[in-house]
Scaffold this motif. Structure first.
Motif, PDB file in Angstrom:
ATOM      1  N   VAL A  36      27.303 108.522 -20.454  1.00  0.00           N
ATOM      2  CA  VAL A  36      27.076 107.503 -21.395  1.00  0.00           C
ATOM      3  C   VAL A  36      26.292 107.894 -22.436  1.00  0.00           C
ATOM      4  CG1 VAL A  36      26.543 105.190 -21.954  1.00  0.00           C
ATOM      5  CG2 VAL A  36      27.493 105.598 -19.664  1.00  0.00           C
ATOM      6  N   LEU A  37      25.215 108.445 -22.671  1.00  0.00           N
ATOM      7  CA  LEU A  37      24.369 109.066 -23.657  1.00  0.00           C
ATOM      8  C   LEU A  37      25.349 109.830 -24.479  1.00  0.00           C
ATOM      9  CD1 LEU A  37      21.508 109.046 -24.788  1.00  0.00           C
ATOM     10  CD2 LEU A  37      21.401 111.180 -23.519  1.00  0.00           C
ATOM     11  N   ASP A  38      25.997 110.716 -24.028  1.00  0.00           N
ATOM     12  CA  ASP A  38      26.673 111.851 -24.674  1.00  0.00           C
ATOM     13  C   ASP A  38      28.016 110.876 -25.517  1.00  0.00           C
ATOM     14  OD1 ASP A  38      26.472 114.929 -24.818  1.00  0.00           O
ATOM     15  OD2 ASP A  38      28.502 114.566 -24.836  1.00  0.00           O
ATOM     16  N   ALA A  39      28.491 110.061 -25.098  1.00  0.00           N
ATOM     17  CA  ALA A  39      29.417 109.324 -25.863  1.00  0.00           C
ATOM     18  C   ALA A  39      28.837 108.508 -27.097  1.00  0.00           C
ATOM     19  CB  ALA A  39      30.143 108.088 -25.042  1.00  0.00           C
ATOM     20  N   PHE A 120      36.726 118.704 -22.663  1.00  0.00           N
ATOM     21  CA  PHE A 120      36.457 119.322 -21.533  1.00  0.00           C
ATOM     22  C   PHE A 120      35.013 118.645 -20.993  1.00  0.00           C
ATOM     23  CE2 PHE A 120      39.442 122.786 -22.201  1.00  0.00           C
ATOM     24  CZ  PHE A 120      39.755 123.025 -20.717  1.00  0.00           C
ATOM     25  N   GLN A 121      34.117 118.071 -21.926  1.00  0.00           N
ATOM     26  CA  GLN A 121      33.028 117.200 -21.488  1.00  0.00           C
ATOM     27  C   GLN A 121      33.557 115.923 -20.864  1.00  0.00           C
ATOM     28  OE1 GLN A 121      30.522 116.752 -25.058  1.00  0.00           O
ATOM     29  NE2 GLN A 121      28.858 117.479 -24.089  1.00  0.00           N
ATOM     30  N   GLY A 122      34.742 115.440 -21.428  1.00  0.00           N
ATOM     31  CA  GLY A 122      35.180 114.199 -21.034  1.00  0.00           C
ATOM     32  C   GLY A 122      35.660 114.499 -19.791  1.00  0.00           C
ATOM     33  N   LEU A 123      36.293 115.543 -19.338  1.00  0.00           N
ATOM     34  CA  LEU A 123      36.837 115.954 -18.116  1.00  0.00           C
ATOM     35  C   LEU A 123      35.677 115.821 -16.961  1.00  0.00           C
ATOM     36  CD1 LEU A 123      39.264 116.291 -16.346  1.00  0.00           C
ATOM     37  CD2 LEU A 123      39.251 118.748 -17.052  1.00  0.00           C
ATOM     38  N   GLY A 124      34.786 116.779 -17.316  1.00  0.00           N
ATOM     39  CA  GLY A 124      33.408 116.563 -16.521  1.00  0.00           C
ATOM     40  C   GLY A 124      32.828 115.293 -16.249  1.00  0.00           C
ATOM     41  N   ALA A 125      32.780 114.343 -17.153  1.00  0.00           N
ATOM     42  CA  ALA A 125      32.172 113.059 -16.985  1.00  0.00           C
ATOM     43  C   ALA A 125      33.397 112.277 -16.045  1.00  0.00           C
ATOM     44  CB  ALA A 125      32.154 112.409 -18.383  1.00  0.00           C
ATOM     45  N   ALA A 126      34.534 112.406 -16.408  1.00  0.00           N
ATOM     46  CA  ALA A 126      35.695 111.774 -15.564  1.00  0.00           C
ATOM     47  C   ALA A 126      35.323 112.102 -14.091  1.00  0.00           C
ATOM     48  CB  ALA A 126      36.834 111.987 -15.998  1.00  0.00           C
ATOM     49  N   VAL A 127      34.885 113.322 -13.730  1.00  0.00           N
ATOM     50  CA  VAL A 127      34.774 113.625 -12.459  1.00  0.00           C
ATOM     51  C   VAL A 127      33.451 113.061 -11.811  1.00  0.00           C
ATOM     52  CG1 VAL A 127      34.600 115.648 -10.876  1.00  0.00           C
ATOM     53  CG2 VAL A 127      36.192 115.761 -12.564  1.00  0.00           C
ATOM     54  N   MET A 128      32.287 113.275 -12.817  1.00  0.00           N
ATOM     55  CA  MET A 128      30.872 112.956 -12.238  1.00  0.00           C
ATOM     56  C   MET A 128      30.660 111.393 -12.057  1.00  0.00           C
ATOM     57  SD  MET A 128      27.366 114.335 -13.918  1.00  0.00           S
ATOM     58  CE  MET A 128      28.195 114.457 -15.476  1.00  0.00           C
ATOM     59  N   ALA A 129      31.080 110.759 -12.996  1.00  0.00           N
ATOM     60  CA  ALA A 129      30.769 109.114 -13.118  1.00  0.00           C
ATOM     61  C   ALA A 129      31.089 108.703 -11.830  1.00  0.00           C
ATOM     62  CB  ALA A 129      31.588 108.507 -14.318  1.00  0.00           C
ATOM     63  N   PRO A 130      32.489 108.586 -11.204  1.00  0.00           N
ATOM     64  CA  PRO A 130      32.894 107.937 -10.193  1.00  0.00           C
ATOM     65  C   PRO A 130      32.141 108.598  -8.737  1.00  0.00           C
ATOM     66  CG  PRO A 130      34.910 109.192 -10.957  1.00  0.00           C
ATOM     67  CD  PRO A 130      33.824 109.336 -12.085  1.00  0.00           C
ATOM     68  N   GLY A 158      24.457 100.575 -19.325  1.00  0.00           N
ATOM     69  CA  GLY A 158      24.454  99.665 -20.553  1.00  0.00           C
ATOM     70  C   GLY A 158      23.360 100.099 -21.823  1.00  0.00           C
ATOM     71  N   THR A 159      22.296 100.686 -21.337  1.00  0.00           N
ATOM     72  CA  THR A 159      21.431 100.958 -22.391  1.00  0.00           C
ATOM     73  C   THR A 159      21.431 102.582 -22.857  1.00  0.00           C
ATOM     74  OG1 THR A 159      19.734 101.744 -20.681  1.00  0.00           O
ATOM     75  CG2 THR A 159      19.608  99.504 -21.548  1.00  0.00           C
ATOM     76  N   ALA A 160      22.018 103.247 -22.088  1.00  0.00           N
ATOM     77  CA  ALA A 160      22.156 104.663 -22.509  1.00  0.00           C
ATOM     78  C   ALA A 160      22.887 104.700 -23.787  1.00  0.00           C
ATOM     79  CB  ALA A 160      22.758 105.429 -21.518  1.00  0.00           C
ATOM     80  N   GLY A 161      23.812 103.862 -24.196  1.00  0.00           N
ATOM     81  CA  GLY A 161      24.800 104.072 -25.546  1.00  0.00           C
ATOM     82  C   GLY A 161      23.818 103.837 -26.563  1.00  0.00           C
ATOM     83  N   ALA A 162      22.790 102.967 -26.563  1.00  0.00           N
ATOM     84  CA  ALA A 162      22.170 102.486 -27.498  1.00  0.00           C
ATOM     85  C   ALA A 162      20.937 103.524 -27.943  1.00  0.00           C
ATOM     86  CB  ALA A 162      21.503 101.237 -27.384  1.00  0.00           C
TER      87      ALA A 162
END
Length: 495
Positions: A36-39, A120-130, A158-162
């Motif tokens: 979330v932070l990286d987004a 590719f960061q997004g692909l890694g996140a899509a595998v990692m998050a679930p 919720g808080t990582a984005g901010a």
């Protein structure tokens, strides 16, 4: 994605202690925090990145969308991979890919390289998050402990984005924008070691190849459909809505998304999204609320950042510090409402939170070059944080209400996908509207700063309307009624 009834844990090998649940929780929350932070951490650095890599202003949002669209497309498939091939193995693969892509992004010397690294960061996140949710579900088997673990995971989300905006400001001001990516490398290496050591492995029941079925057609069609739709919208401000450069991708995206629904309904033996889950009214309404709520919130991060820097003239560090009230508001809104939702149900909390958010966004839309922080920015920032913190908490509750345990993972994966879709669709839509307004004002002879303020104000106005649309959707969330359990604490949903 499913939970414990569809997987079994592999016993710890000789010489290795049973998993320490506290460390497992820390590893999962750290993984989600990175996602979330990286987004959001990139937002503050966008103007600096644009100047350093010579980005075209109209394509700058692709730095974010390359990440969010890929995450959205592959998130459900990532959850299925964790179910079929082992939670620790897939968790490690996601962290490794995310870390490697972060290193490439930090060393990028051209716009295309950075956009590809973000994808590719997004692909890694899509595998990692679930995978993090699967790990929590199989590690914390006692209902109370699992609820607390999911609570920590949701709070981090919720808080990582901010928080990312503040971190982005500090890093960009004191070091270099490249370190917003490179900092992930040592953190990722540490997370790899932690996952390898403390996270237990699982295997699906029946480990033969016949049980390892992936809905690849579904994943491909939904990903390409989203990409086509997002690309068409992003090109609309350059070529116009009637151009083939816009209509072609939009129509192709719509056709692919329609094909995805047909595949899920008729052909997929193991669908990414069993459509019957939407018969649950709370799940359907909560995902609609999440779509509009996140479209409003994460689009605001983007435009609020640009408004502070390009209109009010704040430095990246001051911009990050200006986000502190919003970050604290989100934390207070999320944690403070945690004890209220079980008593009132999610609907009143969603209505109140979205109402506060809409007021705050309409307020922010009025900002111009003469705005003062304490008078014009502080108030709406606090209101938006409180409102959206409450909304993030209540949507998670509503999106999993009334479901059997074996569908909890599916509901969580679906909610995360909806949030990512809202983030991507909201940003590109509002970016197109903002750019068109700013270009029109410049063509009419307006000052560049005033033109940008007008464009960002229009985007924030539409973000407020997204919040209003979420409020309307929240009216369809069922009312929470207390059941007659001995303790009087169980609740149920009723229309």
């Amino acid at each position: 994605m499913t939970v414990t009834d569809r997987t079994r844990q592999t016993p710890a090998p000789p010489g290795r202690a049973a998993p320490r649940t506290g460390l497992v929780l820390v590893a999962c929350c750290l993984g989600q925090f990175m996602n979330v932070l990286d987004a959001s951490v990139v937002n503050v650095a966008l103007p600096v990145i644009a100047g350093d890599l010579d980005f075209d202003r109209h394509n700058l949002q692709l730095v974010n969308n390359a990440y969010t669209v890929v995450v959205c497309g592959f998130l459900l498939l990532g959850g299925r991979l964790a179910d079929l091939f082992g939670q620790r193995r897939i968790f490690l693969c996601g962290v490794a890919l995310f870390t490697l892509a972060s290193a490439v992004g930090g060393m990028a010397d051209a716009p295309g390289t950075l956009i590809l690294a973000r994808a590719f960061q997004g692909l890694g996140a899509a595998v990692m998050a679930p995978a993090t949710l699967t790990v929590l579900g199989t590690t914390f088997t006692e209902p109370g402990a699992r609820a607390r673990a999911y609570g920590w995971w949701s709070a981090v989300s919720g808080t990582a984005g901010a928080i990312g905006v503040l971190a982005g400001g500090v890093i960009t001001e004191w070091f270099s924008w490249r370190w917003i990516f490179l900092i992930n490398v040592p953190v990722g290496i540490a997370l790899l070691a932690a996952v390898r050591w403390v996270v237990p492995e699982t295997r699906p029941k029946g480990e033969g190849r016949a049980h390892r079925r992936l809905d690849l057609p579904g994943a491909v069609t939904v990903t390409l459909g989203l990409m086509g739709t997002v690309y068409g919208i992003s090109e609309s401000h350059v070529h116009g809505w009637g151009s083939l450069r816009v209509l072609g991708p939009l129509l192709a995206g719509a056709a692919l998304l329609a094909a995805f629904l047909v595949i899920q309904a008729r052909f997929a033996r193991h669908p990414l999204v069993p459509l019957k889950i939407f018969r649950n009214r709370s799940v359907a309404a909560a995902n609609l609320v999440a779509f509009f709520g996140i479209a409003a919130l994460f689009s605001t991060f983007y435009f609020f950042t640009l408004l502070l820097q390009q209109v009010l003239g704040y430095s990246p560090l001051v911009t990050g510090l200006s986000y502190l009230p919003l970050s604290l508001g989100m934390a207070l809104g999320g944690w403070g409402i945690a004890s209220v939702v079980p008593r009132t149900g999610p609907r009143p909390v969603l209505l109140g939170g979205l109402g506060l958010s809409a007021v705050a966004l309409f307020w922010l839309a009025r900002l111009d070059a003469g705005a003062a922080y304490t008078v014009d920015v502080l108030g709406p920032a606090v209101l938006l944080g409180l409102g959206m913190g409450a909304v993030l908490n209540a949507t998670t509750n509503a999106a999993t209400a009334g479901l059997p345990a074996h569908q909890a993972g599916l509901a969580s994966g679906l909610l995360n996908t909806t949030r990512q879709l809202g983030s991507a669709a909201g940003l590109v839509t509002l970016a197109a509207l903002s750019a068109a307004r700013a270009d029109a004002r410049v063509s009419a002879g307006a000052d560049t700063t005033d033109a940008l303020a007008s464009g960002y104000g229009l985007a924030l106005t539409w973000a407020a309307l997204f919040a209003v649309a979420g409020l309307v959707a929240a009216l369809f969330v069922p009312v929470r009624e207390r059941s007659s359990t001995p303790q009087g604490t169980a609740t149920s949903l009723a229309a």
